[in-house]
Design an enzyme around this catalytic site. Structure first.
Site, mmCIF file in Angstrom:
data_model
loop_
_atom_site.group_PDB
_atom_site.id
_atom_site.type_symbol
_atom_site.label_atom_id
_atom_site.label_comp_id
_atom_site.label_asym_id
_atom_site.label_seq_id
_atom_site.Cartn_x
_atom_site.Cartn_y
_atom_site.Cartn_z
ATOM 1 N N LYS A 119 -10.126 13.118 7.872
ATOM 2 C CA LYS A 119 -9.358 12.795 9.300
ATOM 3 C C LYS A 119 -9.645 14.079 10.237
ATOM 4 C CE LYS A 119 -6.382 9.151 7.925
ATOM 5 N NZ LYS A 119 -7.062 7.829 8.584
ATOM 6 N N ASP A 133 -2.678 10.447 3.484
ATOM 7 C CA ASP A 133 -3.843 10.023 3.562
ATOM 8 C C ASP A 133 -4.588 10.951 4.401
ATOM 9 O OD1 ASP A 133 -6.460 8.669 3.782
ATOM 10 O OD2 ASP A 133 -5.469 7.182 5.196
ATOM 11 N N ASP A 168 -11.932 7.106 3.763
ATOM 12 C CA ASP A 168 -10.713 7.137 4.710
ATOM 13 C C ASP A 168 -10.352 5.653 4.606
ATOM 14 O OD1 ASP A 168 -8.564 7.693 6.145
ATOM 15 O OD2 ASP A 168 -9.682 8.021 7.937
ATOM 16 N N LYS A 184 0.777 -1.054 0.056
ATOM 17 C CA LYS A 184 0.015 0.110 0.065
ATOM 18 C C LYS A 184 0.889 1.242 0.214
ATOM 19 C CE LYS A 184 -3.147 2.548 3.087
ATOM 20 N NZ LYS A 184 -3.963 2.741 4.406
ATOM 21 N N GLU A 224 -9.265 3.628 2.172
ATOM 22 C CA GLU A 224 -8.797 3.727 0.943
ATOM 23 C C GLU A 224 -7.742 2.661 0.662
ATOM 24 O OE1 GLU A 224 -7.571 5.466 3.422
ATOM 25 O OE2 GLU A 224 -5.394 5.098 2.803
ATOM 26 N N ARG A 248 -7.804 -0.566 0.950
ATOM 27 C CA ARG A 248 -8.131 -1.620 0.515
ATOM 28 C C ARG A 248 -8.540 -1.578 -0.708
ATOM 29 N NH1 ARG A 248 -12.352 -1.824 5.299
ATOM 30 N NH2 ARG A 248 -10.819 -0.678 6.384
HETATM 31 N N1 BES Z 1 -4.138 4.688 7.007
HETATM 32 C C1 BES Z 1 -5.135 4.801 7.736
HETATM 33 C C2 BES Z 1 -4.826 3.687 8.866
HETATM 34 C C3 BES Z 1 -3.929 4.070 9.852
HETATM 35 C C4 BES Z 1 -4.121 5.028 11.057
HETATM 36 C C5 BES Z 1 -2.414 3.720 9.613
HETATM 37 C C6 BES Z 1 -3.143 5.244 11.966
HETATM 38 C C7 BES Z 1 -1.504 4.185 10.793
HETATM 39 C C8 BES Z 1 -2.017 5.001 11.620
HETATM 40 C C9 BES Z 1 -6.314 4.055 6.931
HETATM 41 O O1 BES Z 1 -6.437 4.402 5.592
HETATM 42 C C10 BES Z 1 -7.695 4.411 7.470
HETATM 43 O O2 BES Z 1 -7.892 5.554 7.822
HETATM 44 N N2 BES Z 1 -8.581 3.189 8.190
HETATM 45 C C11 BES Z 1 -9.561 3.813 8.651
HETATM 46 C C12 BES Z 1 -10.511 2.641 8.201
HETATM 47 C C13 BES Z 1 -11.929 2.866 8.599
HETATM 48 C C14 BES Z 1 -12.388 4.056 7.913
HETATM 49 C C15 BES Z 1 -13.009 1.839 8.413
HETATM 50 C C16 BES Z 1 -9.219 3.409 10.187
HETATM 51 O O3 BES Z 1 -8.698 2.712 10.910
HETATM 52 O O4 BES Z 1 -9.967 4.494 11.046
HETATM 53 ZN ZN ZN Z 2 -4.644 4.921 4.724
HETATM 54 MN MN MN Z 3 -7.573 6.100 5.308
#
Ligand code: BES
Ligand code: ZN
Ligand code: MN
Length: 500
Positions: A277, A270, A347, A265, A349, A351
């Site tokens: 966020k 992001d 968010d 990835k 994204e 996957r």
């Molecule tokens: N890149 C983030 C996950 C992440 C969070 C990595 C903190 C490192 C530190 C990912 O893209 C994300 O935002 N995931 C969301 C998924 C949710 C919206 C289903 C999450 O984990 O909140």
């Molecule tokens: Zn991410």
């Molecule tokens: Mn994200």
């Protein structure tokens, strides 16, 4: 960063610089072959050990400046504990601890001799060197004033070992792995205005110098291929998306083994997109490409040490931004596989990027397995903290091998469940699936999503959100980014997928 030069030579007392030596809990100085320790030095050491209550415990250190009877400027004595402790000591961690105790000098001699049971093989010596390299890493490219305490200029380290030629040979390969880890760290530490998808692609293309074939697909090409799930993530960004394909052909010509494949990835930043966020800590999302960085670092390591394997690395590079043209919650995209995806949260994204890259890799290269790495979910940090990456797999043998490689390298993975009842959680009212499964089991539903794009190929997914960045300082890493996974996967390949 000051450069570190590492060399191996027969053990000898240095004329200047720092001398590092190892003692056990009996505080006996190591044998020097025909040479003897000067009596004044032995006396000074005994006195200092008493004064500092130094008992030779594992990794404890005692420093003697201007030591009586020796030419060296400083002596660092490192404890190795009782005989049982010595065999258990990991040379990589030990090398890191030694580097941490070195201080400001320009030269150091590390005598890898002595206490009984202490591992001084050529392999151990190269691993000590690896630990030293990793510990010395510092990302200060954007500091206009360098740290005054840091050593000025190059630091030359001589490892005193019984068989220097053999140690040099192991180090020739191991230093390639060190470079791979450092490359991955650099990529993750780089700011997102510097490292956007096209620039990341250029950095990946630098692997061509090592004999890796690199192909870069730009947005137009990705459109033609049909990677709409990946492109949807990048559509709110001014920066064009990329996919980079790296191929190392190290197996013998005519080998019938299918290639091994690593997928990363690479979300260069992001923001969350329209499902934006919160501001606090958002700067850390420059590291949301750590999976891709690991794949580039791994390909570097494999090529540098001329691994006898055919390995493929494929990384999806995008920037997730809110914009008038950005993807909306409610949008439905058709992925490369033909399966449709309802976007619930922009968010989620990573996957979407991986869905297309996994499918593409499976279709084009027919690999014997695929392993993807992704900073995929915050939920994996809630579940496992920063000590283990989450491991999800449809193949027990591959999972077991990863767990073992994790124990060997100290890059630990913990297996998490998959199953039909989790899979149901991502069924959608309007499309084949949705991109989030609700609050519960967030890392698992994310893995279930990926599983829909790998079909029968043996596959493992590593959720590295907790291990790749914001790492606690350790013997082998003092930087924000750890370069996690390069050593783990290099070890996996060495242990199981290289021809003799
Ligand atoms: N890149 C983030 C996950 C992440 C969070 C990595 C903190 C490192 C530190 C990912 O893209 C994300 O935002 N995931 C969301 C998924 C949710 C919206 C289903 C999450 O984990 O909140
Ligand atoms: Zn991410
Ligand atoms: Mn994200």
């Amino acid at each position: 960063m000051a450069r570190l030069k590492i060399d191996f030579a027969a053990p000898a007392l240095p004329k200047q610089g720092t001398l590092v030596l190892f003692v056990g809990d009996d505080l006996a100085l190591p044998a020097l072959g025909k040479a003897k320790w000067p009596a004044e030095f032995e006396a000074a050491f005994k006195k200092a050990a008493t004064a500092e209550n130094f008992k030779g415990k594992p990794k404890s250190t005692l420093v003697l400046a201007a030591p009586a009877g020796l030419d060296a400027d400083r002596v660092v004595i490192v404890g190795t504990g009782a005989v049982e402790d010595r065999a258990k000591a990991d040379p990589v961690m030990l090398g890191g601890a030694v580097m941490g105790a070195l201080g400001k000098g320009k030269a150091a001699t590390v005598l890898l001799v002595g206490p009984k049971g202490f591992n001084t093989t050529p392999d151990a010596a190269a691993n000590v060197a690896l630990g030293m390299r990793l510990r010395a890493y510092k990302f200060d490219r954007y500091k206009s004033k360098k740290d005054d305490d840091a050593p000025k200029g190059d630091l030359t380290i001589t490892l005193g070992v019984a068989d220097p030629a053999a140690a040099k040979k192991v180090w020739a390969a191991e230093s390639g792995v060190a470079d791979g880890v450092i490359l991955a760290r650099d990529l993750v530490n780089e700011p997102p205005n510097v490292l956007y998808p096209a620039e990341f692609g250029r950095r990946a293309a630098e692997l061509e110098k090592l004999g890796v074939d690199v192909e870069i697909l730009d947005g137009k090409k990705l459109e033609k291929i049909g990677m709409r799930a990946l492109l949807g993530v990048g559509q709110g960004s001014e920066r064009d998306s990329r996919v980079a394909i790296m191929r190392w052909n190290g197996a013998k010509k005519g080998s019938k083994d299918k290639p091994v494949a690593f997928i990363g990835k690479g979300v260069c930043f992001d923001t969350g997109g329209i499902s934006i966020k919160p501001a606090g800590g958002m700067e850390d999302m420059k590291g949301d490409m750590a999976g891709a960085a690991c794949v580039v670092g791994l390909m570097h390591a494999l090529a540098a040490r001329k691994a006898k394997v055919d390995a493929i690395g494929v990384i999806g590079l995008v920037e997730n931004m809110p914009d008038g043209n950005a993807q909306r919650p409610g949008d439905i995209v058709t992925s490369l596989s033909g399966q449709t995806i309802e976007i619930i949260n922009t968010d989620a994204e990573g996957r979407l990027v991986l869905a297309d890259v996994l499918w593409y890799t499976k279709d084009r290269f027919k690999p014997q397995f695929m392993i993807d790495l992704a900073t995929l979910t915050g939920a994996i940090m809630v579940a496992l903290g920063q000590e283990n990456a989450g491991l999800f797999s449809n193949n027990d043998e591959l999972a077991e091998r990863l767990i073992k490689a994790g124990l060997e390298t100290g890059e630990h993975v913990w297996r998490m469940p998959l199953g039909p009842s989790y899979d149901k959680m991502i069924d959608s009212k309007f499309a084949d699936m949705k991109n989030t499964g609700g609050r519960f089991g967030g890392s698992i539903t994310a893995a279930q999503f990926l599983k829909r794009f790998v079909e029968e190929v043996p596959w493992a997914h590593l959720d590295i959100a907790g291990t790749a960045m914001g790492s606690p300082s350790s013997d082998v890493n003092q930087s924000w980014s750890s370069g996690w996974g390069v050593r783990l996967l290099d070890r996996l390949v060495r242990d199981h997928y290289e021809a003799e």
